[in-house]
Design a protein around this motif. Structure first.
Motif, PDB file in Angstrom:
ATOM      1  N   GLY A 385     -14.465   1.667  -0.535  1.00  0.00           N
ATOM      2  CA  GLY A 385     -15.461   1.195   0.291  1.00  0.00           C
ATOM      3  C   GLY A 385     -16.286   2.208   0.950  1.00  0.00           C
ATOM      4  O   GLY A 385     -18.016   0.849   0.490  1.00  0.00           O
ATOM      5  N   VAL A 401     -13.898   2.632   8.159  1.00  0.00           N
ATOM      6  CA  VAL A 401     -13.346   1.446   7.087  1.00  0.00           C
ATOM      7  C   VAL A 401     -12.668   0.705   7.256  1.00  0.00           C
ATOM      8  O   VAL A 401     -11.378   1.523   6.977  1.00  0.00           O
ATOM      9  N   PRO A 413     -10.434   2.491   1.324  1.00  0.00           N
ATOM     10  CA  PRO A 413     -12.000   3.376   2.124  1.00  0.00           C
ATOM     11  C   PRO A 413     -12.239   4.697   1.544  1.00  0.00           C
ATOM     12  O   PRO A 413     -13.613   4.074   1.364  1.00  0.00           O
ATOM     13  N   SER A 430      -9.791   5.157   8.604  1.00  0.00           N
ATOM     14  CA  SER A 430      -9.719   4.646   7.919  1.00  0.00           C
ATOM     15  C   SER A 430      -8.668   3.384   8.441  1.00  0.00           C
ATOM     16  O   SER A 430      -7.531   4.344   8.943  1.00  0.00           O
ATOM     17  N   ASN A 433      -6.420  -0.855   5.577  1.00  0.00           N
ATOM     18  CA  ASN A 433      -6.436  -0.849   4.131  1.00  0.00           C
ATOM     19  C   ASN A 433      -5.454  -1.329   2.932  1.00  0.00           C
ATOM     20  O   ASN A 433      -4.849  -0.716   3.133  1.00  0.00           O
ATOM     21  N   ASP A 457      -2.872   2.404   6.123  1.00  0.00           N
ATOM     22  CA  ASP A 457      -3.762   2.564   5.008  1.00  0.00           C
ATOM     23  C   ASP A 457      -2.670   2.013   4.355  1.00  0.00           C
ATOM     24  O   ASP A 457      -2.600   2.721   3.331  1.00  0.00           O
TER      25      ASP A 457
END
Length: 788
Positions: A385, A401, A413, A430, A433, A457
């Motif tokens: 990212g 992100v 990210p 983040s 993700n 994430d």
């Protein structure tokens, strides 16, 4: 933060952003003339003008007035361009005598302090803007807007009408490379660009999957082949702000060139060795307050160097004898080709084809308050990212992100990339993700990731590590909230050099599945865990959980509910997203960490580090206890070591075969240097048995032998069987005291043979794993007397 008036309201989940202005597509003589002027640049299959993109977000400057309505404070001359009412035969020096086409500006060499002013609300279809000339210190040349403050930004819709940067054989064309933007600058400096709208695709709804198309919003390039002898090759001062770039399309397969909404690149057709050191870079650059949507490959791509670095002789050895492939770009550092003093901040990127912010080859770069809403959306290769490649002395902070894909390789990210020196990721947020949190490549020095927040994430938290490092890496005071049932692993490969995990929170929300820590045996062998908190909502801890004698297994007692994490607040309120992960007053994590200088000086919320008897665990420091104004690390974790005495350390080693490559850095002496980052390797034509003889210099008693093989992304364990032998001085021969046919791999300690006394130890590698082609490589032989 996002440019004013274009983001979702605070506290709401990300939503489709409301476009606040609309435009009427203008046709007529001006458009026809524009098409004729630039039609020769268009690829034949894409010569037709494409549809108008989405209406542009309102410019923050529009509420007051466009910059071109104000006096030119530099003393330069103003030139006006009006697509509807202008005439190219006019003087162009007043709104009433404006030019009509961008071609008129392209044919003009501007002087320091001049301004090129595009009329607000106007469009230039099928045109590209490439004005000539450079500004000077204090007198940049400006591209901006003038006119009705209620009108939208002036809009350049180039519609793919740009030349290909490639020759017929696929190599870069020195004459056309870098000429692929809606706005182009090449070997020019001191330019300001603001308050324009750009697109550069004929039909974004139809994805380009192949071909040699490269389309940029703004392309700023250095072409090393076009400088005359003695020219200044450092391009200074660029300001890009308040622009809106959308609808840039390109092939979904890699074609060895980058492109994006804002693109800075360095080109040279010859090897980097053919050009002088110390030049060919950008300096003093600010890219801020911009909006990017539906663009390929990147929202911002900065400073990648495209000198010939793919040949067999393009790599180099560093001062320690370590080999770097040319594409790793260590030569950017050794030849002082870094771009420098770069600020990239307060940009919003949505629906990006590959990596949103791909930054490279830069020193003293600050990247902050950027928001990425979706990346790797249309590209079939890997990226991350927001990250810096081959950089130095740079900081990524206060970025957010989210919306990254599920991707086996990269896709995270953030990325601690190859050949980074002193690069820090801090105070970043983040979430959601699917590939994980941080890619981690290696060949770097002093990489630091601290006080970052990661929520959902759910891929691999720290992904890869494909090369050894020059200095340790530090992951300190990060908070990871994840679902153990969905998480792949905390780490997926094998840490090849020392990595410290200090004061982090690993918070597993799964009520059924403990945290999966690794997939490879020995993956955490170089990782040191100290004073972390390991919380399992299920109450069950994984057998893979790393040893951490001073760690906790407690509920952190956050001030908020992790299940209701903040989204949609925007990066200008990023601390609002972090605040719920501060600690309640009754948290057991307060004063439960350990101080290390790599923690920095303040936490995610801006609180001084630290208060009380010790730092807190996690991203937020509580103000409980006495303020420690000038912390000192009185117990450095770097000085902690195995209390056992390595009897082989520094002893002489003789190998029956040694690989002649890598600048002579693969000698047997590396096996007893105490450093798992160095290694010995046998020659490619070595035959078994391959012997490694350690000479203690005197009779030595031991009962443990430690062996470790070298691996990386392309190197697997290779030894299938071996014998341990002692030297018998009475008979003048070797005597076997231990054998193994189940391989070596990482961190193998051989015991069970009792105590052996000898002046020498032989490790005889007797067989290779059947599926392996190449000969073995080991990092260490250590010898201990644990029963003493």
């Amino acid at each position: 933060m996002r440019p004013a008036d274009i983001g979702p309201p605070a506290d709401e989940a990300p939503v489709k952003r409301p476009w606040l202005t609309t435009r009427t597509v203008r046709t007529g003589l001006a458009s026809v003339l524009a098409a004729l002027l630039v039609g020769s640049l268009a690829p034949a299959a894409h010569a037709a003008a494409g549809p108008k993109g989405p209406a542009a977000p309102a410019a923050s400057a529009a509420a007051k007035s466009w910059p071109g309505n104000k006096h030119n404070a530099t003393g330069g001359k103003d030139y006006y361009i009006d697509a509807t009412h202008g005439h190219d035969t006019a003087a162009g020096t007043s709104p009433k005598n404006a030019w009509a086409s961008l071609a008129k500006a392209n044919a003009t060499t501007f002087l320091p302090g001049d301004r090129i002013l595009l009329k607000a609300g106007e469009q230039w279809q099928n045109e590209q803007l490439w004005p000539k000339g450079s500004g000077s210190a204090g007198k940049p040349i400006t591209i901006s807007a003038y006119g009705d403050k209620r009108a939208g930004r002036p809009y350049i819709a180039t519609n793919g009408q740009v030349p290909s940067p490639f020759n017929a054989d696929g190599t870069k064309n020195p004459q056309t490379v870098g000429l692929t933007g809606a706005i182009v600058l090449r070997n020019q400096q001191y330019w300001d660009i603001d308050n324009v709208e750009l697109s550069n695709d004929d039909d974004f709804a139809t994805d380009i999957t192949k071909g040699t198309y490269v389309r940029d919003g703004i392309m700023v390039s250095i072409n090393a082949d076009l400088f005359p002898d003695g020219a200044d090759t450092v391009m200074d001062h660029f300001r890009i702000s308040d622009i809106y770039v959308h609808n840039l399309d390109g092939p979904s397969s890699w074609q060895k060139i980058h492109y994006g909404a804002v693109d800075f690149q360095v080109f040279g057709s010859k090897s980097y060795k053919a050009y002088p050191a110390g030049g060919y870079h950008f300096s003093d650059v600010r890219i801020e307050n911009n909006t990017f949507e539906n663009v390929e490959l990147h929202a911002v791509q900065f400073a990648f160097n495209w000198f010939a670095a793919d040949s067999a002789d393009s790599g180099q050895y560093d001062e320690a004898g370590k080999w770097h492939e040319g594409w790793e770009q260590l030569w950017v550092r050794t030849r002082d080709l870094y771009s420098r003093d770069v600020y990239i901040g307060h940009n919003y990127a949505k629906s990006i084809g590959q990596g949103a912010f791909q930054l490279a080859d830069s020193q003293r770069m600050t990247v902050e308050y950027n928001e990425v809403n979706g990346f790797l959306e249309r590209y079939n290769a890997v990226s991350c990212g927001l990250y810096l490649w081959a950089g130095a002395d740079s900081t990524m902070q206060y970025n957010e992100v989210y919306g990254g894909p599920d991707n086996e390789y990269d896709g995270t990210p953030w990325d601690l990339e190859y050949t980074n020196f002193n690069v820090t990721y801090q105070y970043n947020y983040s979430h959601d993700n699917a590939a994980g949190w941080m890619a981690y490549m290696g060949n770097s020095s002093n990489s630091v990731a601290r006080y970052n927040l990661s929520v959902n994430d759910n891929g691999v938290l720290v992904k890869n590590m494909l090369s050894t490092n020059y200095a340790p890496t530090y992951f300190t005071n990060n908070t990871f909230v994840y679902d153990g049932a969905d998480l792949n692993t905390v780490h997926d490969e094998t840490f090849l050099s020392r990595v410290y995990f200090l004061n982090n929170i690993f918070y597993n929300t799964s009520e059924t599945t403990p945290t999966p820590w690794y997939r490879r045996t020995g993956a955490l062998r170089q990782a040191v865990f100290s004073h972390n908190d390991y919380y399992e909502a299920s109450g069950t801890h994984s057998a893979q959980e790393p040893a951490d004698p001073d760690g906790l297994r407690a509920d952190p007692k956050f001030t908020g509910d992790p299940a209701h994490y903040v989204t949609g607040a925007g990066v200008d309120k990023i601390r609002k997203a972090a605040a719920p992960f501060a600690l309640r007053k009754d948290s057991p994590l307060i004063d439960a960490g350990r101080y290390n200088a790599h923690m920095g000086t303040e936490d995610f919320l801006g609180t001084h580090l630290y208060y009380g008897d010790a730092p807190d665990i996690g991203i937020a420091e509580s103000k409980r206890g006495r303020k420690v104004a000038h912390p000192v690390d009185a117990n450095p974790i770097e000085e902690e070591a195995d209390n056992r005495v390595n009897l082989a350390l520094g002893k002489s080693v003789t190998a029956s075969s040694t690989h002649p490559g890598a600048n002579g850095s693969l000698g047997a002496e590396k096996l007893t240097d105490g450093n798992l980052s160095t290694r010995w390797a046998a020659a490619d034509d070595a035959s078994y048995p391959i012997t490694l003889d350690v000479d203690f210099g005197a009779d030595t008693t031991f009962d443990q032998v430690y062996l470790d093989e070298y691996t990386d992304s392309g190197t697997n364990p290779r030894v299938q069987s071996f014998e341990l032998q002692r030297w018998d001085a009475a008979t003048g021969g070797w005597v076997t005291f231990a054998t193994r046919d189940a391989g070596v791999g990482h961190d193998l300690t051989v015991t069970g043979f009792g105590s052996v006394t000898s002046s020498k130890l032989r490790v005889a590698l007797t067989g290779q794993i059947a599926t392996e082609q190449y000969t073995p490589s080991l990092t260490e032989i250590s010898v201990y007397r644990a029963g003493a």
